[in-house]
Write a protein that holds these residues in place. Structure first.
Motif, PDB file in Angstrom:
ATOM      1  N   SER A  75      -3.251   8.776  -0.408  1.00  0.00           N
ATOM      2  CA  SER A  75      -2.627   7.524  -0.841  1.00  0.00           C
ATOM      3  C   SER A  75      -1.280   7.809  -1.513  1.00  0.00           C
ATOM      4  O   SER A  75      -0.331   7.040  -1.381  1.00  0.00           O
ATOM      5  CB  SER A  75      -3.561   6.708  -1.724  1.00  0.00           C
ATOM      6  OG  SER A  75      -3.507   7.170  -3.033  1.00  0.00           O
ATOM      7  N   ARG A  76      -1.218   8.945  -2.222  1.00  0.00           N
ATOM      8  CA  ARG A  76       0.059   9.277  -2.849  1.00  0.00           C
ATOM      9  C   ARG A  76       1.092   9.693  -1.795  1.00  0.00           C
ATOM     10  O   ARG A  76       2.286   9.450  -1.960  1.00  0.00           O
ATOM     11  CB  ARG A  76      -0.120  10.355  -3.908  1.00  0.00           C
ATOM     12  CG  ARG A  76       0.981  10.272  -4.967  1.00  0.00           C
ATOM     13  CD  ARG A  76       0.854  11.327  -6.019  1.00  0.00           C
ATOM     14  NE  ARG A  76       0.004  10.934  -7.128  1.00  0.00           N
ATOM     15  CZ  ARG A  76      -0.932  11.727  -7.667  1.00  0.00           C
ATOM     16  NH1 ARG A  76      -1.159  12.919  -7.153  1.00  0.00           N
ATOM     17  NH2 ARG A  76      -1.626  11.318  -8.682  1.00  0.00           N
ATOM     18  N   GLU A  77       0.623  10.323  -0.723  1.00  0.00           N
ATOM     19  CA  GLU A  77       1.538  10.688   0.375  1.00  0.00           C
ATOM     20  C   GLU A  77       2.139   9.427   1.017  1.00  0.00           C
ATOM     21  O   GLU A  77       3.328   9.374   1.329  1.00  0.00           O
ATOM     22  CB  GLU A  77       0.822  11.550   1.420  1.00  0.00           C
ATOM     23  CG  GLU A  77       0.913  13.036   1.084  1.00  0.00           C
ATOM     24  CD  GLU A  77      -0.053  13.899   1.897  1.00  0.00           C
ATOM     25  OE1 GLU A  77      -0.812  13.339   2.728  1.00  0.00           O
ATOM     26  OE2 GLU A  77      -0.039  15.123   1.688  1.00  0.00           O
ATOM     27  N   VAL A  78       1.274   8.424   1.202  1.00  0.00           N
ATOM     28  CA  VAL A  78       1.741   7.144   1.748  1.00  0.00           C
ATOM     29  C   VAL A  78       2.797   6.541   0.812  1.00  0.00           C
ATOM     30  O   VAL A  78       3.858   6.072   1.236  1.00  0.00           O
ATOM     31  CB  VAL A  78       0.559   6.156   1.955  1.00  0.00           C
ATOM     32  CG1 VAL A  78       1.066   4.752   2.292  1.00  0.00           C
ATOM     33  CG2 VAL A  78      -0.376   6.677   3.051  1.00  0.00           C
ATOM     34  N   GLN A  79       2.486   6.614  -0.474  1.00  0.00           N
ATOM     35  CA  GLN A  79       3.390   6.094  -1.496  1.00  0.00           C
ATOM     36  C   GLN A  79       4.749   6.812  -1.449  1.00  0.00           C
ATOM     37  O   GLN A  79       5.803   6.182  -1.535  1.00  0.00           O
ATOM     38  CB  GLN A  79       2.739   6.291  -2.863  1.00  0.00           C
ATOM     39  CG  GLN A  79       3.380   5.487  -3.982  1.00  0.00           C
ATOM     40  CD  GLN A  79       2.674   5.772  -5.313  1.00  0.00           C
ATOM     41  OE1 GLN A  79       1.451   5.573  -5.413  1.00  0.00           O
ATOM     42  NE2 GLN A  79       3.426   6.250  -6.286  1.00  0.00           N
TER      43      GLN A  79
END
Ligand SMILES: [Zn+2]
Length: 243
Positions: A75-79
């Motif tokens: 999810s942080r990569e998406v962010q």
């Protein structure tokens, strides 16, 4: 009265009775050992099972933690990707710098998270290996217990048949006990078991070590029924004693 000069009883019979009562006590003791061995074995199996459950539980927990961290990473990569898009269309230098800082901070956080994920996976590997070991141990303990149960059953059957033989021998020998002694004999056997009879050893009662006077020994030599004045055992002279 420790003795009654009217009652005669042979040392051979008393020796034999004592030998049989000792055999019975020994057999009873060995028969009683079987269930205790099985109970002890059950504890080994339960311990192995508990060890296995606790490793399973630890593995489940480690997997959950690892999954959570991987989700967080994704999810942080998406962010970061979203921030990167915003960065490319930043309207001002200030916005550009803020986004850049945020991206750097998120990347740093993900780098720490990646390390933690690797550690978690190492831990999972270790726990999986351990689980194999404890599962093998559990299977081994179950097998051992099954063998133990079979062995105890076979041994108990053997001991029971030996006990039946000894009991039959006892019944035969008890027929030779003078009738007037029978009630007392039964009473003392019931309360003292194999200690209801005792050989004379070094002029003492072999059961309680009470020193016996010469009169006692002399009467025993005449096959007079003598009871130990201290422990009440039926006394007899051992085979080696000269009469
Ligand atoms: Zn005694």
């Amino acid at each position: 009265m420790p003795s009654d000069p009217k009652i005669e009883i042979s040392a051979t019979l008393l020796r034999k009775l004592h030998r049989i009562h000792r055999q019975r006590a020994d057999l009873d003791g060995r028969i009683a050992r079987g269930p205790r061995q099985i109970t002890a074995g059950e504890a080994f199996v339960a311990k192995a099972e508990a060890d296995m459950s606790s490793v399973k539980e630890a593995l489940k927990k480690a997997n959950l933690i690892s999954d959570e961290k991987q989700l967080q990473l994704k999810s942080r990569e998406v962010q970061i990707d979203q921030l990167q898009t915003k960065l490319n269309s930043a309207a001002s230098n200030r916005e550009f710098n803020l986004l850049k800082e945020q991206i750097a901070a998120d990347k740093q956080a993900n780098s720490v998270l990646s390390d933690e994920i690797l550690e978690a996976m190492d831990e999972i590997d270790g726990l999986e290996t351990k689980l194999k070991d404890v599962a093998t141990e559990f299977e081994n303990q179950k097998d051992a217990q099954q063998n133990r149960i079979a062995e105890v059953a076979a041994k108990t059957a053997e001991l029971q048949s030996e006990l039946a033989r000894v009991n039959a021998e006892l019944e035969q020998s008890e027929k030779q006990i003078p009738t007037e002694v029978m009630v007392e004999y039964r009473r003392v056997i019931k309360s003292k078991g194999e200690d209801a009879l005792a050989p004379v050893e070094d002029e003492s009662c072999g059961g309680c070590y009470q020193v016996l006077t010469t009169q006692y020994i002399d009467r025993l030599r005449l096959s007079v029924l003598i009871r130990c004045p201290n422990c009440n055992a039926f006394l007899y002279l051992p085979e080696s004693t000269r009469v």
